[in-house]
Design a protein around this motif. Structure first.
Motif, short mmCIF file in Angstrom:
data_model
loop_
_atom_site.label_atom_id
_atom_site.label_comp_id
_atom_site.label_asym_id
_atom_site.label_seq_id
_atom_site.Cartn_x
_atom_site.Cartn_y
_atom_site.Cartn_z
N ARG A 1 -34.84 88.66 132.89
CA ARG A 1 -35.43 87.39 133.29
C ARG A 1 -36.76 87.56 134.00
NH1 ARG A 1 -35.13 83.90 137.01
NH2 ARG A 1 -34.35 85.46 138.43
N ARG A 2 -36.86 88.67 134.72
CA ARG A 2 -38.07 88.89 135.52
C ARG A 2 -39.31 89.12 134.67
NH1 ARG A 2 -38.52 89.57 140.58
NH2 ARG A 2 -36.73 89.69 141.94
N ASP B 1 -50.53 72.58 130.54
CA ASP B 1 -51.38 72.07 131.60
C ASP B 1 -52.66 71.45 131.05
OD1 ASP B 1 -50.37 72.26 134.16
OD2 ASP B 1 -52.12 73.39 134.85
N SER C 1 -46.36 67.33 125.11
CA SER C 1 -46.21 68.60 125.83
C SER C 1 -44.98 69.35 125.35
CB SER C 1 -46.17 68.37 127.34
OG SER C 1 -45.05 67.61 127.69
N ASN D 1 -47.83 77.84 129.45
CA ASN D 1 -48.01 76.97 130.62
C ASN D 1 -49.44 76.45 130.70
OD1 ASN D 1 -45.38 77.18 131.66
ND2 ASN D 1 -45.85 79.23 132.39
N PRO E 1 -41.41 79.70 132.52
CA PRO E 1 -41.31 78.37 133.09
C PRO E 1 -41.52 78.35 134.60
CG PRO E 1 -39.14 79.25 132.58
CD PRO E 1 -40.13 80.23 132.07
N LEU E 2 -41.55 79.52 135.19
CA LEU E 2 -41.64 79.58 136.64
C LEU E 2 -43.03 79.30 137.15
CD1 LEU E 2 -39.69 82.54 138.06
CD2 LEU E 2 -39.74 80.16 138.72
N VAL E 3 -44.01 79.67 136.35
CA VAL E 3 -45.37 79.71 136.87
C VAL E 3 -46.14 78.54 136.30
CG1 VAL E 3 -47.38 81.16 137.08
CG2 VAL E 3 -45.14 82.20 136.85
N LYS E 4 -46.65 77.75 137.15
CA LYS E 4 -47.53 76.70 136.69
C LYS E 4 -48.83 77.35 136.30
CE LYS E 4 -49.35 72.24 137.93
NZ LYS E 4 -49.45 71.21 138.94
N ALA E 5 -49.41 76.90 135.23
CA ALA E 5 -50.68 77.48 134.83
C ALA E 5 -51.59 77.44 136.03
CB ALA E 5 -51.28 76.68 133.70
N GLY E 6 -52.27 78.51 136.24
CA GLY E 6 -53.17 78.47 137.37
C GLY E 6 -52.67 79.26 138.53
N MET E 7 -51.47 79.74 138.45
CA MET E 7 -51.01 80.59 139.52
C MET E 7 -51.57 81.97 139.28
SD MET E 7 -48.18 78.74 140.87
CE MET E 7 -49.53 78.72 141.95
N PRO E 8 -51.91 82.68 140.33
CA PRO E 8 -52.32 84.06 140.14
C PRO E 8 -51.17 84.81 139.48
CG PRO E 8 -52.57 83.38 142.42
CD PRO E 8 -51.88 82.27 141.70
#
Lengths: 233, 218, 274
Positions: free
Chosen positions: A219-220, A151, A196, A147, A225-232
């Motif tokens: 899955r957890r 980004d 990309s 991600n 794909p869930l986290v946009k780069a930059g999320m804690p």
């Protein structure tokens, strides 16, 4: 559309610059991420604190502000950076700060259990980090780093705003000379999408190569794909 | 002395005005992203033949292209077809759409985590599909992803600086204007950065706290 | 517990023998398979109106599938299923049936109590019971509320109306779930191992409620259970089920005291010696 074809070489030059900025930025991102991430895990406060401030500042402010600051404000301290340098520094430090949190998060989540085994084996802290924790953590780092890299690529478009002649910059040029706004921008949009997608494919391939075990993960475990780069993390 | 405190102080009110615009963009953009993302997530989850595929591509495409280019497309292309909006309105819609692709993924994970027994119980009570979504599934799904949504809100706040490129007069644009008028970039850009940090850092701490509070409910 | 239970059905007409009543549930040549596993093999199976039937048998033998098909949570591969004389499933081999208006209408006669309760965790006990009557039956708010409160009183939870499921014990949650199912005034109530997820000391309170329903209402009840003694006590008929088909069936006294089939004997021996 024919105008776009006429100007294709110009766009291609821009595309090459975009790739160059991405590659340089990626190298700096990885170096920054591991330096700052490991420093935040250090036992020494004089390593932990500066790394913490670095990460929070670069994550807490806008990338574009940082890029402008390197380009416009740094000269007041007597450093005149070339546009490309300023752009790569801002990109690498910004994405690197997000990467640092990935590095720190992944390693510290593994450290607890593994450390006891290592202590039992009489391994020192540095050795433990180098030989056990870091290599073990890399597969888990890859999806979130994917991600970050996607980004990074998308954010290279911002370098056009500090006069680096990348794909976006060339696109603007072609647009203003030909007036073919729709054709030019849609072409560029698709080009970025292709780039990309290529990065995602590359990272997926790396994930498979680095996978320690091939057990299907729940899955957890894959913030991918869930986290946009930059999320804690 | 490199840093001119007097100058810094004099430009502060102007920059605060810019910050206010940035906050407005973020809030309006968030509303769009939250609603549109929810719609996209529900449609994708419903597995309608062609439509769900289309929205899958929508999410992939929006996530795979730069916000700046999306903004340029809306800003430069639409007027050619007689659709003219203010830069601010264009910017809000673009950033809202951009983030809807991310919030759609967040909602999807939330929906996915609702146990199948909830769907079955709703069916056993003969609840219509609409009521099943709005009364049973979404309240549970959304609750579990509030912290993640909060993080995207903060991310959007920072990303909105990109909209200065399509002449939206937000915080960074204010700083740039001050810089070029006075030939001094250090103070305005530094203060702009600090203002971003001043809002986003406490906000992300709050999200972290919220995350801890919502976590044990699972 | 209040003496009467208010469901739509009339009290048991003592004079009518079960054999003379109408068929409420009918499975006609119903098959279902998961990969290589035949869960139901050409099942033919009827339940009369007001009858209380328990299905016993080893786990994985397809018992739950019967209930899940009746609740339309699963699709049969082939066969005809009717409830109250109305078609619920009419599946020709190879076709992929979709949810129809007819199916939704027929499904209204059926309610279900799940092994895992499946209460809505974000709603209070009262809201759980109130949700469907107001949304689906479109009952008047005040009337629906009144009735929901009565139902919760009936299952002994009048003190817990405003508690959310996570605050309730498993036994309490299952009793809310029963009240929730009753609120829709079903003609048929399905119980899918209603006490299997409960701690042993909480099983009794749930069985008491089910027993009360069995003796005081004319609802048709179909229950999958491992509680043999309870099945014996409340059922009009016990069905031994294994490998996707009925091994034998009959009055509880017959099945439990004098089973004919070896498979029933060995199954009962295994469960009852526990």
């Amino acid at each position: 559309m024919s105008d776009v074809i006429t100007y294709a070489p110009l766009l291609l030059q821009g595309l090459l610059i975009t790739v160059l900025v991405t590659v340089l930025g990626a190298i700096l991102t990885v170096v920054t991420a591991f330096t700052a991430g490991l420093a935040r895990l250090s036992q020494h406060w004089w390593l932990r604190w500066p790394a913490g401030v670095f990460v929070e500042v670069f994550r807490g402010t806008s990338l574009l502000v940082q890029m402008f600051w390197f380009f416009f404000a740094l000269p007041f301290f007597g450093f005149q950076l070339a546009p490309l340098t300023a752009a790569v520094l801002a990109l690498g430090f910004n994405e690197g700060a997000y990467g640092a949190e990935i590095v720190r998060g992944t390693i510290s989540s593994r450290a607890a259990g593994q450390s006891e085994a290592c202590v039992a084996l009489g391994m020192g802290r540095a050795l433990r980090m180098r030989r056990v924790l870091i290599p073990q953590s890399i597969p888990a780092m890859l999806p979130p780093f994917c991600n970050v890299m996607v980004d990074l690529l998308k954010n290279t478009s911002l370098v056009s705003l500090v006069t680096v002649a990348d794909l976006t910059f060339r696109g603007q040029m072609v647009r203003s000379t030909t007036g073919q706004t729709t054709a030019v921008f849609l072409t560029i949009l698709v080009l970025y999408f292709v780039l990309s997608s290529l990065i995602s494919l590359l990272m997926k391939w790396l994930e498979r190569r680095f996978a320690l075990d091939r057990r299907p993960k729940s899955r957890r475990d894959q913030p991918g794909p869930l986290v946009k780069a930059g999320m804690p993390v | 002395m490199i840093w001119d405190s007097e100058f810094a102080l004099s430009i502060l009110p102007d920059l605060l005005q810019g910050l206010w615009v940035t906050v407005q963009i973020t809030l309006a953009g968030t509303v769009i992203a939250m609603i549109l993302g929810l719609v996209v997530a529900v449609i994708r989850f419903s597995r309608l033949p062609v439509v769900s595929q289309l929205f899958n591509f929508y999410v992939q495409f929006v996530r795979g292209t730069p916000l700046l280019i999306q903004a340029y497309c809306a800003f430069f292309i639409l007027p050619n077809y007689g659709l003219s909006f203010s830069p601010m309105a264009t910017g809000i819609v673009v950033i809202g759409i951009n983030y809807s692709a991310y919030t759609a993924e967040v909602y999807r994970s939330g929906i996915h985590d609702v146990p199948p027994g909830q769907w079955e119980a709703a069916k056993a009570l003969n609840l219509p599909i609409g009521a099943t979504w709005t009364r049973i599934i979404l309240p549970q799904a959304v609750r579990s992803v509030i912290p993640l949504l909060g993080n995207y809100l903060i991310q959007m706040f920072k990303d909105s600086a990109v909209l200065s490129a399509i002449t939206v007069f937000e915080l960074l644009a204010h700083a740039q204007a001050i810089g070029s008028n006075n030939f001094r970039y250090l103070e305005p850009l530094t203060i702009a950065g600090l203002l971003f940090l001043l809002v986003s850092y406490p906000a992300s701490q709050m999200v972290r706290r919220l995350e801890r509070r919502l976590a044990p409910a699972h | 517990m209040p003496p009467h239970i208010d469901t739509e059905s009339a009290p048991v007409p003592e004079s009518t023998p079960a054999a003379a009543r109408e068929v409420m549930i009918s499975f006609d040549d119903v098959s279902k398979r998961w990969g290589d596993n035949e869960v139901l093999r050409s099942l033919n199976f009827d339940v009369k109106s007001g009858e209380k039937v328990s299905i016993i048998g080893p786990s994985g033998s397809g018992k739950t599938t019967i209930l899940r098909i009746l609740m339309t949570l699963e699709t049969p591969d082939t066969g005809l299923v009717t409830v109250n004389g109305e078609t619920l499933w009419d599946v020709k081999p190879g076709s992929r049936p979709k949810e129809t208006k007819q199916m939704r209408a027929t499904r209204r006669h059926v309610g279900m109590v799940f092994q895992q309760f499946n209460l809505f965790p974000h709603m209070t006990a009262l809201e759980n019971v109130l949700e469907a009557p107001t949304r689906v039956l479109k009952l008047d708010k005040e009337e629906a509320r009144q009735r929901s409160v009565e139902l919760l009183e009936m299952v002994g939870l009048s003190k817990h109306l405003d508690h959310k499921p996570p605050k309730l014990s498993g036994g309490q949650q299952q009793r809310v779930a029963i009240a929730r199912a009753l609120a829709m005034r079903p003609k048929v109530l399905l119980f899918d191992e209603p006490t299997s997820a409960l701690d042993p000391e909480l099983i009794g309170e749930v069985l008491n409620v089910i027993r009360e329903l069995a003796v005081s209402t004319d609802m048709t009840m179909l229950m999958v259970t491992h509680e043999m003694r309870f099945a014996e006590e409340i059922s009009d008929r016990v069905v031994m089920f294994d490998h996707g088909s009925v091994v034998e069936q009959g009055p509880p006294g017959e099945i439990f005291k004098a089973p004919k089939e070896d498979r029933t004997k060995s199954f009962l021996h295994a469960v009852l010696s526990h």
